[in-house]
Design a protein around this motif. Structure first.
Motif, PDB file in Angstrom:
ATOM      1  N   ILE A 290      34.935 -15.679  23.767  1.00 18.54           N
ATOM      2  CA  ILE A 290      34.244 -15.879  22.292  1.00 18.54           C
ATOM      3  C   ILE A 290      33.501 -15.049  21.543  1.00 18.54           C
ATOM      4  O   ILE A 290      32.076 -14.404  22.477  1.00 18.54           O
ATOM      5  CB  ILE A 290      33.688 -17.361  23.267  1.00 18.54           C
ATOM      6  CG1 ILE A 290      34.544 -18.125  23.821  1.00 18.54           C
ATOM      7  CG2 ILE A 290      32.981 -17.805  22.501  1.00 18.54           C
ATOM      8  CD1 ILE A 290      34.045 -19.388  25.195  1.00 18.54           C
ATOM      9  N   VAL A 291      33.241 -15.706  20.342  1.00 21.11           N
ATOM     10  CA  VAL A 291      32.162 -14.384  20.239  1.00 21.11           C
ATOM     11  C   VAL A 291      31.614 -15.818  18.683  1.00 21.11           C
ATOM     12  O   VAL A 291      31.796 -16.358  18.389  1.00 21.11           O
ATOM     13  CB  VAL A 291      32.987 -14.064  18.899  1.00 21.11           C
ATOM     14  CG1 VAL A 291      31.627 -12.874  18.276  1.00 21.11           C
ATOM     15  CG2 VAL A 291      33.673 -12.533  19.914  1.00 21.11           C
ATOM     16  N   ASP A 292      29.868 -15.502  19.137  1.00 22.63           N
ATOM     17  CA  ASP A 292      28.684 -16.247  18.607  1.00 22.63           C
ATOM     18  C   ASP A 292      27.192 -16.124  17.706  1.00 22.63           C
ATOM     19  O   ASP A 292      27.498 -14.197  18.817  1.00 22.63           O
ATOM     20  CB  ASP A 292      28.733 -17.806  19.333  1.00 22.63           C
ATOM     21  CG  ASP A 292      27.951 -18.852  18.813  1.00 22.63           C
ATOM     22  OD1 ASP A 292      29.082 -19.785  18.073  1.00 22.63           O
ATOM     23  OD2 ASP A 292      26.724 -19.094  19.430  1.00 22.63           O
TER      24      ASP A 292
ATOM     25  N   THR B  78      32.149  -3.613  20.132  1.00 25.07           N
ATOM     26  CA  THR B  78      32.108  -4.891  21.492  1.00 25.07           C
ATOM     27  C   THR B  78      33.832  -4.775  21.546  1.00 25.07           C
ATOM     28  O   THR B  78      34.166  -4.975  22.776  1.00 25.07           O
ATOM     29  CB  THR B  78      31.929  -6.196  20.938  1.00 25.07           C
ATOM     30  OG1 THR B  78      30.372  -6.264  21.483  1.00 25.07           O
ATOM     31  CG2 THR B  78      32.500  -7.181  21.625  1.00 25.07           C
ATOM     32  N   PHE B  79      34.655  -4.273  20.709  1.00 28.32           N
ATOM     33  CA  PHE B  79      35.752  -4.877  20.326  1.00 28.32           C
ATOM     34  C   PHE B  79      36.500  -3.611  21.221  1.00 28.32           C
ATOM     35  O   PHE B  79      38.054  -3.774  21.353  1.00 28.32           O
ATOM     36  CB  PHE B  79      36.592  -5.155  19.186  1.00 28.32           C
ATOM     37  CG  PHE B  79      36.659  -6.786  19.284  1.00 28.32           C
ATOM     38  CD1 PHE B  79      36.948  -7.690  20.139  1.00 28.32           C
ATOM     39  CD2 PHE B  79      34.999  -7.147  18.694  1.00 28.32           C
ATOM     40  CE1 PHE B  79      36.923  -9.215  19.268  1.00 28.32           C
ATOM     41  CE2 PHE B  79      34.478  -8.354  17.811  1.00 28.32           C
ATOM     42  CZ  PHE B  79      35.544  -9.441  18.172  1.00 28.32           C
ATOM     43  N   GLN B  80      35.911  -2.580  20.908  1.00 26.85           N
ATOM     44  CA  GLN B  80      36.630  -1.023  21.705  1.00 26.85           C
ATOM     45  C   GLN B  80      37.565  -0.766  22.676  1.00 26.85           C
ATOM     46  O   GLN B  80      38.096  -0.668  23.006  1.00 26.85           O
ATOM     47  CB  GLN B  80      35.772   0.017  21.396  1.00 26.85           C
ATOM     48  CG  GLN B  80      35.582   0.807  19.991  1.00 26.85           C
ATOM     49  CD  GLN B  80      34.548   1.691  19.206  1.00 26.85           C
ATOM     50  OE1 GLN B  80      33.504   2.227  20.222  1.00 26.85           O
ATOM     51  NE2 GLN B  80      34.148   1.405  18.084  1.00 26.85           N
TER      52      GLN B  80
ATOM     53  N   LEU C 123      42.919 -13.782  23.955  1.00 33.90           N
ATOM     54  CA  LEU C 123      43.006 -15.240  22.303  1.00 33.90           C
ATOM     55  C   LEU C 123      41.673 -15.288  22.500  1.00 33.90           C
ATOM     56  O   LEU C 123      40.762 -14.942  23.317  1.00 33.90           O
ATOM     57  CB  LEU C 123      43.373 -16.790  23.245  1.00 33.90           C
ATOM     58  CG  LEU C 123      42.761 -17.880  21.770  1.00 33.90           C
ATOM     59  CD1 LEU C 123      43.856 -17.812  20.945  1.00 33.90           C
ATOM     60  CD2 LEU C 123      42.942 -18.998  22.802  1.00 33.90           C
ATOM     61  N   LEU C 124      40.763 -15.354  21.373  1.00 35.51           N
ATOM     62  CA  LEU C 124      39.633 -15.082  20.697  1.00 35.51           C
ATOM     63  C   LEU C 124      39.303 -16.523  20.453  1.00 35.51           C
ATOM     64  O   LEU C 124      40.226 -17.260  20.006  1.00 35.51           O
ATOM     65  CB  LEU C 124      39.567 -14.747  19.550  1.00 35.51           C
ATOM     66  CG  LEU C 124      38.910 -12.663  19.439  1.00 35.51           C
ATOM     67  CD1 LEU C 124      39.411 -12.455  18.098  1.00 35.51           C
ATOM     68  CD2 LEU C 124      37.899 -12.947  20.670  1.00 35.51           C
TER      69      LEU C 124
ATOM     70  N   SER D 112      37.491  -7.364  12.810  1.00 37.54           N
ATOM     71  CA  SER D 112      37.958  -7.186  14.215  1.00 37.54           C
ATOM     72  C   SER D 112      39.244  -7.936  14.809  1.00 37.54           C
ATOM     73  O   SER D 112      40.161  -7.352  16.041  1.00 37.54           O
ATOM     74  CB  SER D 112      37.114  -7.798  15.378  1.00 37.54           C
ATOM     75  OG  SER D 112      35.708  -7.026  14.479  1.00 37.54           O
ATOM     76  N   ALA D 113      39.102  -9.046  14.565  1.00 38.27           N
ATOM     77  CA  ALA D 113      40.724 -10.129  15.149  1.00 38.27           C
ATOM     78  C   ALA D 113      41.765  -9.032  14.778  1.00 38.27           C
ATOM     79  O   ALA D 113      42.939  -8.708  15.419  1.00 38.27           O
ATOM     80  CB  ALA D 113      40.120 -11.603  15.297  1.00 38.27           C
TER      81      ALA D 113
END
Length: 571
Positions: free
Chosen positions: A198-200, A267-269, A275-276, A290-291
Motif C-alpha cells: 500500500i502506498v499512501d 522504495t520500489f528498487q 499487488l499494489l 512506478s507500478a
C-alpha cells in the motif's frame, strides 16, 4: 554471551571508567587507557570514546588500518550517527564513563543478544561519542570467527534481525536511522517480497480514521503486507510529522513494526510485490509510473476528493491515464454517482468496478454503545448544534461554514437556549461571530478519542456542504466522514445532498435529515425539530442503527478483503 556481558558491566558500577579487551584482540600502547581517560576528562559531554583500529588478518598474516575509521572526519559523534553506521567496530577500542552503568536496564542483557553495536548505541544516549584518531588496538579476523565466517548475505540477515530487536527495545526513538540502515542491509540480500503493498500520503495519521482501520485490517488479514507512506498530505491534518506518526504506530502495534516505512524514491528498487493498492486518484496517479516500471498490478479506491472531480478535464485526464494502464485491475467506488460516471464516460467496464456505499469505519466505534447519551428535551433543556470539518478554503465555503454561521446568528435571536460548537481548523477570526460569541465555542482540531465525550450532549451535526467550491467538479462523499462519526455517537445528521447521493441508503426524516443549501430551509427544519424533541431523538437513534449496519465489517471491510484476495489469486 549477553548475560556474561551484563555481569561484567555490573562489576564495574563502582569504578570511574571501564573498558573491554575481547578474547581475540589486544591493545598496543601502554598508555591506551590513560589516553582515553584523559579524552573523557577533557570532553565531559562524552559517555564513550574509541580509538582507531588495526585489523590483523590472521589467515593471511597481514595488518591493515581499519578503513571505516580512516574515513571518519569528526572527533565527536552522536547516537543517531552510530545507528546509521556501526563505525566503532568492536568493544576492544572503546572506553566508557562508568557513572552511567546504574541507568542501564536489565533487559539489555537478559532479553537481547547485545553485541558491541547495541551496547554502544544505548550507552551513547547518555552522552556523545568521542573519536581518537590513533591506532591503539588490534582486531584479529580469522576464518573461524563467528562474524567473519558468515557471507555477506548472512551478515545482512543477522543485522536486520538485530536492527528490528534494537529498534523495538529503544522504543523507536531512532526509527528513521534504523530503517535507513535496514534498507542498506536489504541491498545485500534478495529483495523483500510482499503479497500486498500500500502506498499512501497520510497513513498512519489517526484523524484519517477510515484509512487507519482499512489498512490495519489488511495487515491483520494478509500474511505479507507493506505500507509505504510519504506523509505528503499530513500537514493538512495538524502539526505531527510523518516520522512521529510512524513511530507512534509502531509503538501501538509492535507486531507490525516492519510493515510500515516512510516512502522515498528508492522504495520500489529493493521490493517485490504481487499487488499494489491506493486510496484516492491522486495517489494512484502519483505512483502509477512506478507500478508500470516494476510491472505490478494495482487496485485503488476512488473516493470523492483527492484529485477526483466530475466533468473536470484535469481530473478526467488523470483518471483516464490510471484506468488505461495495463496493470490496472479493479477500482472500488463508494458513491453511485462515481459508478455511473465511470460507466457513462467509458472509463471502466462494470466488471472492473466494485460499488461499496459508504466508508470504512473504525471497528471499535461500531462496537461501542452510546449508553449515556444526553438528549435535548429529555435530559437537558438546551439544543446543541455542532459543525465539524477541516477547512480547505478561506472561509470553509466548501463545507458550508459560512452558511452555518448565518444559521447560528438567526437562531441566536430566535431562541435563547440554542448553542453552537465548531470543531476543526476554524476560529472566531475566519468569519465574524462577535454577535453570538456567548453561545459559540471553538475547539480546534481534535483526535478521535476526544469526540466520545464531546458528542455525549450534542444533538445535531449541521453539514451544509456544497460541491464545486474547491475546484470545478469537486464533491464530498455522502454523508461526510464527520457526519457518520457524529451519527455513531447518536447525533442527528442534518446535511445537504446536492448530487442526490443518498440513493435511499438512509430514510429521509427518520434516519437522516436532508437540508437544502439555503438558510431559510435550514432554519425551518431546525425549528421543526426544536419543537419536536421526540422526533429529533428518533433521528438520533435510528440514524445510529443505520450507520452501524451500513458501515459494518461485513459491508465495508470484508468485501475489500475478498476483492484483494481474489486479485492475488488471479496473479
Amino acid at each position: 554471551m549477553s548475560k556474561n556481558l551484563g555481569q561484567c558491566v555490573r562489576l564495574c558500577k563502582e569504578a570511574d571508567y571501564f573498558a573491554f579487551c575481547e578474547g581475540d584482540d589486544y591493545w598496543i600502547p601502554v598508555d591506551k587507557l590513560q589516553t582515553q581517560m584523559e579524552f573523557l576528562i577533557n570532553n565531559p559531554r562524552c559517555s564513550i570514546c574509541f580509538n582507531s583500529i588495526i585489523i590483523y588478518y590472521e589467515n593471511e598474516k597481514r595488518y591493515e588500518l581499519y578503513q571505516t575509521h580512516q574515513q571518519l572526519q569528526q572527533t565527536i559523534y552522536t547516537t543517531k550517527d552510530l545507528v546509521l553506521s556501526n563505525f566503532i567496530g568492536n568493544f576492544s577500542c572503546c572506553f566508557y564513563n562508568a557513572k552511567f552503568i546504574k541507568f542501564l536496564e536489565n533487559q539489555l542483557f537478559d532479553n537481547l543478544f547485545t553485541v558491541d553495536w547495541m551496547f554502544n548505541i544505548v550507552y551513547s544516549e547518555f552522552g556523545d561519542i568521542g573519536y581518537i584518531n590513533k591506532p591503539m588496538s588490534i582486531y584479529r579476523k580469522h576464518s573461524n570467527g563467528i562474524w567473519s565466517s558468515m557471507n555477506l548475505a548472512n551478515q545482512a540477515h543477522k543485522l536486520i534481525q538485530y536492527i528490528d530487536e534494537y529498534n523495538k527495545f529503544l522504543n523507536y526513538r531512532h526509527d528513521a536511522e534504523f530503517t535507513k540502515y535496514r534498507n542498506k542491509c536489504l541491498c545485500d540480500t534478495n529483495c523483500e517480497s510482499f503479497q500486498l503493498v500500500i502506498v499512501d500520503d497520510v497513513f498512519p495519521h489517526p484523524i484519517s480514521s477510515f484509512r487507519y482501520q482499512e489498512f490495519l485490517s489488511y495487515l491483520q488479514a494478509f500474511d505479507s503486507v507493506k505500507i509505504f507512506t510519504s506523509g505528503a498530505s499530513v500537514k493538512c491534518l495538524g502539526n505531527q510529522s510523518i516520522d512521529d506518526l510512524i513511530i507512534n504506530f509502531k509503538r501501538e502495534y509492535p507486531d507490525f513494526t516492519n510493515n510500515i516505512e516512510k516512502y522515498n524514491n528508492r522504495t520500489f528498487q529493493n521490493m517485490k510485490c504481487n499487488l499494489l493498492y491506493f486510496v484516492f486518484l491522486s495517489n494512484a496517479y502519483t505512483y502509477l509510473r512506478s507500478a508500470e516500471v516494476r510491472q505490478i498490478p494495482f487496485v485503488f479506491t476512488l473516493y470523492p476528493g483527492g484529485a477526483f472531480a466530475l466533468n473536470n478535464p484535469s481530473s478526467d485526464a488523470k483518471l483516464r491515464r490510471v484506468v488505461s494502464s495495463p496493470y490496472f485491475r479493479r477500482v472500488i467506488v463508494t458513491q453511485k454517482i462515481t459508478y455511473d460516471y465511470l460507466i457513462n464516460n467509458k472509463f471502466c467496464t462494470p466488471e472492473q468496478i466494485e460499488y461499496l456505499f459508504g466508508v470504512v469505519t473504525p471497528l471499535d466505534r461500531l462496537k461501542k454503545d452510546c449508553i449515556c447519551k444526553i438528549h435535548y428535551g429529555f435530559e437537558k433543556d438546551r439544543l446543541d448544534i455542532c459543525f465539524v470539518a477541516h477547512r480547505y478554503t478561506a472561509h470553509g465555503e466548501d463545507k458550508g461554514y459560512d452558511v452555518f454561521i448565518k444559521v447560528a446568528k438567526l437562531l441566536f435571536y430566535k431562541y435563547n437556549n440554542v448553542y453552537f460548537h465548531v470543531v476543526g481548523s476554524f476560529n472566531d477570526q475566519i468569519i465574524d461571530v462577535s454577535t453570538i460569541k456567548d453561545r459559540i465555542t471553538f475547539y480546534g482540531v481534535q483526535q478521535q478519542e476526544w469526540f466520545d465525550e464531546f458528542y455525549r450532549d450534542k444533538d445535531i451535526i449541521l453539514s451544509p456542504n456544497i460541491s464545486g467550491r474547491i475546484f470545478a467538479g469537486s464533491f464530498d462523499g455522502f454523508p461526510t466522514a464527520s457526519c457518520t462519526d457524529a451519527g455513531l455517537r447518536k447525533v442527528a445528521i442534518f446535511c445537504t445532498d446536492p448530487l442526490n447521493l443518498n440513493n435511499c441508503n438512509f430514510i429521509e426524516g427518520e434516519e437522516i435529515v436532508i437540508i437544502e443549501y439555503d438558510v431559510d430551509n435550514i432554519i425551518e427544519k431546525l425549528s421543526y425539530y426544536y419543537d419536536h424533541p421526540d422526533k429529533l431523538r428518533g433521528v438520533c437513534e435510528k440514524g445510529y442503527a443505520k450507520i452501524r449496519d451500513n458501515y459494518s465489517y461485513e459491508k465495508q471491510i470484508r468485501p475489500r478483503i475478498d476483492l484483494i484476495t481474489k486479485e492475488l489469486k488471479g496473479i
